[in-house]
Design an enzyme around this catalytic site. Structure first.
Site, short mmCIF file in Angstrom:
data_model
loop_
_atom_site.label_atom_id
_atom_site.label_comp_id
_atom_site.label_asym_id
_atom_site.label_seq_id
_atom_site.Cartn_x
_atom_site.Cartn_y
_atom_site.Cartn_z
N GLY A 134 0.65 -1.33 0.23
CA GLY A 134 -0.10 -0.08 0.16
C GLY A 134 0.82 1.30 0.22
N LYS A 205 3.43 -10.57 -3.35
CA LYS A 205 4.00 -8.91 -2.74
C LYS A 205 5.29 -9.51 -2.88
CE LYS A 205 -0.10 -6.83 -0.48
NZ LYS A 205 -0.55 -7.47 0.72
N1 HSE Z 1 -5.77 -7.23 1.15
C1 HSE Z 1 -4.45 -6.96 1.26
C2 HSE Z 1 -4.07 -6.37 2.99
C3 HSE Z 1 -4.55 -5.18 1.33
O1 HSE Z 1 -5.21 -7.62 3.95
O2 HSE Z 1 -2.84 -5.97 3.57
C4 HSE Z 1 -4.40 -5.01 -0.72
O3 HSE Z 1 -3.34 -6.22 -0.94
#
Ligand code: HSE
Length: 428
Positions: A134, A205
């Site tokens: 994020g 990620k």
């Molecule tokens: N769903 C992810 C989280 C955020 O809970 O970190 C988007 O990658």
């Protein structure tokens, strides 16, 4: 002043945050970045969303073709999620010579070679800061902050939903199911929580971050992945008793032997900096040969934090004439000569239920000895007197994953062992 037109594909949570930041900060960017960034169009069929954000009707496109043929649009932001439609739209934009900014980790992870090839062919940019962690500028840090270093390891909490669930289980003693329900009510976890709780999101990620950190393509399929859906209240309580906190960690290491990449629930010593990253916060801990340890911390999801990453990419693209591409060989089979280590080394925590008989602890200890696994702790916990069974909890020194699996198979087949309940990895 240079004017740059942007189109946003999708006005969901992240698209909405991006629209809000761009419209509210337009004058600020004129003043501080010497560029006028204008949202020229949005592609969003849900009229409630466009109304809520006050998008003028003449800025609402009816299809992707209108956007890619618009000469006033030079940057296309893809925040629709999913893979197939997103891939088609992103390729259409790149093939038309538009720079693309995306938050789509699954798309980038699976198709980075195809997207980058299309971008380079048209001299367009391809930016993806928002795809990982994020609002935490981890990709910019890897590309532009610590690029002087050989990175030997990265370790992070890179999924906010699972961190929220594990924090709640730790602080309130609630079950996994109850904590997940609350995460869903608060909008962290989706109705189908699989991508988060089974570690897919973190593995996408990690595949991107490890590729950038180690300058070698690390495909998603090479990431060892285990989620948190099997974590019990007892595991959390044992962690506390032994001086650890349970976290879903993403770990990447590079050495002469190769690369290891893994996502799994992990006991982290309570004085480790990652142990105090709580709720939906994320953090990444990097080790470079010159800089030493670096830790980044912040919000890994949400409208404005992820919008911040997208708008930072837009500003970079709008203010640089040269595009920046990945620093690893980005072709479909670029990983073919890399050794990915599956028999990695770790310390382990284990909980098993056994009959409460004289000499049993010694028998268990002997199995570990035979597999060359040295124990740090071995405790028998009080059990229910009526069924004559007791839980045993143990922690090992560092050993190989395969040695542990063999020892577990042996222990599971021993007379008097009811079951091995949990095996979790430990970072000390
Ligand atoms: N769903 C992810 C989280 C955020 O809970 O970190 C988007 O990658």
């Amino acid at each position: 002043m240079k004017k740059v037109g942007v189109a946003i594909l999708g006005l969901g949570v992240v698209g909405g945050g991006t629209y809000q930041i761009l419209t509210e900060h337009r004058e600020f960017y004129q003043r501080t970045q010497n560029v006028d960034i204008v949202v020229e169009s949005v592609l969003e069929l849900n009229r409630e969303r466009t109304r809520a954000l006050g998008v003028p009707s003449d800025k609402i496109a009816s299809n992707i073709a209108e956007i890619v043929s618009d000469p006033d649009v030079s940057i296309v932001v893809e925040v629709i999620g999913g893979v197939e439609a997103a891939r088609e739209y992103v390729l259409a934009a790149l093939n038309a010579g538009k720079t693309v900014v995306t938050s789509n980790k699954e798309l980038f992870c699976k198709y980075s070679h195809e997207l980058e090839r299309a971008a380079k062919r048209q001299n367009a940019g391809l930016y993806f800061e928002a795809s990982c962690v994020g609002g935490v500028p981890i990709i910019r840090t890897l590309l532009d902050g610590v690029q002087a270093n050989k990175i030997s390891s990265m370790m992070g909490i890179i999924n906010g939903t699972t961190n929220y669930i594990l924090t709640k289980m730790t602080n309130e003693g609630t079950s996994y199911e109850e904590s997940l329900r609350e995460a869903q009510q608060l909008g962290y976890a989706e109705a189908d929580p699989t991508a988060d709780v089974e570690g897919f999101d973190a593995a996408y990620k990690l595949s991107i971050l490890a590729s950038l950190a180690f300058h070698t393509k690390v495909p998603f399929t090479k990431v060892f992945r285990e989620g948190i859906s099997g974590v019990s209240k007892e595991d959390i309580a044992d962690a506390k008793e032994l001086g650890y906190i349970l976290k879903l960690l993403a770990i990447g290491k590079q050495s002469d032997a190769g690369i290891e990449v893994r996502v799994h629930p992990t006991f982290v010593r309570k004085d480790h900096p990652l142990a105090s990253v709580n709720d939906s916060f994320n953090a990444v801990f990097l080790t470079g040969d010159s800089v030493g340890d670096v830790m980044l911390y912040g919000r890994g999801a949400g409208a404005l934090p992820t919008g911040s990453a997208i708008v930072s990419d837009i500003i970079y693209a709008a203010t640089h004439s040269e595009n920046k591409y990945s620093t690893f060989k980005n072709t479909a089979n670029a990983d073919k000569d890399t050794n990915f280590i599956s028999d990695f080394k770790s310390a382990y925590y284990m909980r098993l239920t056994v009959e409460d008989k004289a000499g049993f602890l010694a028998k268990i200890a002997t199995v570990f000895g035979k597999h060359n696994i040295s124990l740090v702790e071995l405790l028998q916990k009080p059990g229910k007197a009526e069924d004559g069974k007791v839980p045993l909890v143990l922690v090992t020194h560092e050993t190989h994953e395969m040695s542990i699996r063999k020892a577990v198979a042996k222990i599971n087949s021993m007379e008097g062992v009811a079951h091995v309940d949990t095996v979790l990895r430990v970072v000390s």
